[in-house]
Design a protein around this motif. Structure first.
Motif, PDB file in Angstrom:
ATOM      1  N   THR A 189      18.654  18.853 -15.360  1.00  0.00           N
ATOM      2  CA  THR A 189      18.677  17.856 -16.430  1.00  0.00           C
ATOM      3  C   THR A 189      17.356  17.118 -16.593  1.00  0.00           C
ATOM      4  N   LEU A 247      14.657  18.869 -18.597  1.00  0.00           N
ATOM      5  CA  LEU A 247      15.013  18.945 -20.017  1.00  0.00           C
ATOM      6  C   LEU A 247      14.760  17.610 -20.711  1.00  0.00           C
ATOM      7  N   LEU A 248      15.120  16.516 -20.061  1.00  0.00           N
ATOM      8  CA  LEU A 248      14.891  15.196 -20.639  1.00  0.00           C
ATOM      9  C   LEU A 248      13.398  14.903 -20.779  1.00  0.00           C
ATOM     10  N   ARG A 307      12.031  16.913 -23.655  1.00  0.00           N
ATOM     11  CA  ARG A 307      12.480  16.328 -24.921  1.00  0.00           C
ATOM     12  C   ARG A 307      11.670  15.074 -25.251  1.00  0.00           C
ATOM     13  N   ARG A 335       8.190  15.774 -26.593  1.00  0.00           N
ATOM     14  CA  ARG A 335       8.124  16.290 -27.960  1.00  0.00           C
ATOM     15  C   ARG A 335       8.256  15.188 -29.013  1.00  0.00           C
ATOM     16  N   ARG A 336       8.693  13.992 -28.593  1.00  0.00           N
ATOM     17  CA  ARG A 336       8.865  12.894 -29.548  1.00  0.00           C
ATOM     18  C   ARG A 336       7.512  12.355 -29.968  1.00  0.00           C
ATOM     19  N   ARG A 387       8.194   6.553 -28.722  1.00  0.00           N
ATOM     20  CA  ARG A 387       8.340   6.494 -27.257  1.00  0.00           C
ATOM     21  C   ARG A 387       8.408   5.087 -26.746  1.00  0.00           C
TER      22      ARG A 387
END
Length: 76
Positions: free
Chosen positions: A60, A63-64, A67, A70-71, A76
């Motif tokens: 997890t 993945l977080l 993610r 990519r913001r 942020r």
């Protein structure tokens, strides 16, 4: 896999849900052989399972992080 609640060797409850995911009651089982069989299978699953924090760190968290990377900077 059904959601089960085991009360020692006395009773086993199989929780039931509606299609919307709301609790809709439970079925009580008192057959000692069924209860013992479920207890053994649950024990086997626990023996083979992975600690939640270890799983989180391995699966997890990356993945977080990906993610979040990519913001756009202003979010942020």
């Amino acid at each position: 896999m059904p959601e089960l609640v085991v009360l020692g060797t006395t009773a086993l409850y199989e929780l039931r849900y509606t299609l919307e995911g709301d609790l809709d009651g439970a079925v009580r089982h008192t057959d000692p052989e069924l209860i013992e069989s479920c207890r053994q299978e649950i024990g086997q699953l626990l023996a083979e399972s992975e600690e939640l924090l270890t799983f989180h760190n391995r699966v997890t968290a990356p993945l977080l992080t990906a993610r979040a990377d990519r913001r756009p900077a202003d979010e942020r």
